[in-house]
Design an enzyme around this catalytic site. Structure first.
Site, short mmCIF file in Angstrom:
data_model
loop_
_atom_site.label_atom_id
_atom_site.label_comp_id
_atom_site.label_asym_id
_atom_site.label_seq_id
_atom_site.Cartn_x
_atom_site.Cartn_y
_atom_site.Cartn_z
N SER A 207 0.55 -1.24 -0.10
CA SER A 207 -0.09 0.06 -0.20
C SER A 207 0.85 1.21 0.04
CB SER A 207 -1.01 0.12 1.14
OG SER A 207 -2.27 -0.49 0.91
N LYS A 210 -0.13 3.52 -2.57
CA LYS A 210 -1.38 4.85 -2.71
C LYS A 210 -0.82 5.95 -2.49
CE LYS A 210 -4.71 1.84 -0.62
NZ LYS A 210 -4.25 0.61 0.23
N SER A 274 -5.43 3.45 5.19
CA SER A 274 -5.03 2.80 3.83
C SER A 274 -6.17 1.88 3.33
CB SER A 274 -4.20 1.83 4.12
OG SER A 274 -3.51 1.23 3.03
#
Length: 442
Positions: A207, A210, A274
């Site tokens: 993640s 992101k 997240s």
């Protein structure tokens, strides 16, 4: 801020049969998504077995060839042997191979649960990928770090990132107190890599992906100050988004089907918890679909000069053999995101409360647990921005930006730690070593 939850809405009561059919269609759609996922995993495994067989066959031919050459060599006169060209050295990783493979199992659409809310989905096989963008070697004698093929400052202009940091004779390896197998530590002001461990080797960024998601979305929407009216536009969370998150066991903000949330909520929801639901909503709002948005992401990587060593297949960090980055590249991406004032605000927020909706009259409280847990540690400065990630293939990873007491900025990226707490401990260890303390020394 839109406050649609105050508006009176008349809902006609659906009869039982229509409700039953709707739920049945949803279950069928979820089952179809699961079936496709299993098919994808099976294809990956078949491809992996095929590669292994091919490598085995080629290795067999290679051994036979070497034996033949050895047999012929004994019959070559001495003066001819002296005139033969020397063997060229092949690129090698630390185990003597030309390639280094990724390992582990798959996970959610973001594949991870923020490294602090870990979910797993054991479906995937390991796949081998080349370690370097242009092959192995970085110009440093004895190094196994692939870098950019040893090109260093001679990297072609089209591949040079907007922000660059260079290794030099003073670049150190990580100490044994740092457990993460991948990582890099950069002095932003001097553009120097202070420490590195496999910092240019491909790994799964989970993640941390992101970070680029919010940067690309902010630039596409023209957002910089955080005062832009478009941030108060509302986006509907669709059943496709929630089903996708459910099937892939993603970390989420917690938005519900039909809930209309602000664009601002999507930005903060993508970073702090997240949230895959927020990231997918942001992608759909900007580009109409995740696929179209990922094309924007990869174009941005090209613009940053990272297209040869980083490639994304989704906007949230789902494991895929073609979804990869390096610690160095993630540091560059974080630096570019932090240069956007609004993205920096999202990346530096410790908590955020989403806007009030009919489904959540008090909003949802989101936290950046990396920042909240590291703020009590002595880092000889202040960690301003942070984004974590976790999938089985990446272990616990994080990218952070900090300032020392003189105001100098530093970038730290690590990946592969066995837990979120070990990941934080690695960042603390590196900041304590390289940030200037009260004494003014390093």
């Amino acid at each position: 801020m839109a406050e649609n939850y105050y508006e009176e809405t008349n809902y006609e009561e659906e009869d039982y049969e229509e409700e039953r059919l709707r739920r049945q269609r949803r279950l069928q759609r979820i089952e179809e998504m699961r079936r496709r996922k299993k098919q994808t995993v099976l294809l990956h495994r078949i491809a992996f077995l095929g590669v292994c067989m091919a490598v085995g066959i080629l290795a067999g031919f290679g051994i036979l060839g070497l034996r033949n050459l050895a047999g012929q060599g004994s019959r070559i006169p001495g003066e001819q042997v002296q005139n033969l060209p020397k063997d060229e050295t092949l690129p090698a990783d630390e185990n003597g191979g030309a390639f280094q493979g990724g390992t582990g199992d798959g996970n959610g659409i973001g594949g991870e649960s923020n490294a602090f809310d870990q979910g797993t989905d054991n479906d995937s096989q390991s796949d081998q990928v080349p370690t370097g963008a242009f092959g192995a070697g970085n110009g440093t004698v004895g190094s196994t770090d692939p870098g950019y093929g040893g090109m260093g400052p001679f990297l072609p202009e089209q591949y040079r990132p907007v922000f660059q940091a260079e290794r030099n004779d003073d670049t150190e390896g990580f100490s044994e107190n740092v457990v993460s197998p991948y990582g890099i530590f950069i002095d932003v002001s001097s553009g120097s890599v202070l420490a590195c461990r496999e910092g240019y080797t491909r790994m799964n960024p989970a993640s941390m992906t992101k970070i680029l998601t919010v940067l690309v979305a902010a630039e596409a929407l023209g957002i910089r100050t955080g005062e832009e009216p478009i941030l108060e536009d509302t986006v509907e969370i669709t059943i496709e988004i929630t089903d996708y998150c459910f099937v892939n066991k993603c970390s989420v903000v917690g938005f519900e089907v039909g809930e209309r949330v602000t664009v601002r909520d999507l930005f903060y929801g993508t970073i702090l918890p997240s949230g895959a639901d927020a990231a997918l909503g942001l992608a759909a709002y900007v580009s109409g679909s995740q696929e179209a948005f990922v094309e924007r992401m990869n174009q941005k990587l090209e613009d940053l000069g990272l297209g040869e060593s980083t490639h994304f297949t989704n906007c949230v960090g789902l494991y895929n053999e073609n979804h990869y980055s390096t610690a160095y590249d993630m540091a560059v991406i974080l630096k570019m995101a932090a240069d956007n004032p609004f993205c920096r605000m999202a990346l530096s927020a410790h908590t955020y409360n989403t806007s009030l909706t009919k489904q959540h009259p008090e909003g949802l409280l989101a936290s950046n647990w990396f920042l909240r847990r590291i703020e009590d540690k002595d880092t000889h400065g202040e960690v301003l921005c942070g984004k974590t990630g976790y999938v089985d293939q990446s272990g616990s990873c994080a990218a952070s930006l900090a300032v020392d007491r003189s105001g100098k900025e530093y970038l730290c990226v690590t990946a592969g730690a066995g837990s979120s707490f070990l990941c934080i401990a690695d960042h603390v260890e590196l900041y304590q070593k390289y940030l200037q303390g009260d004494s003014g020394g390093q």
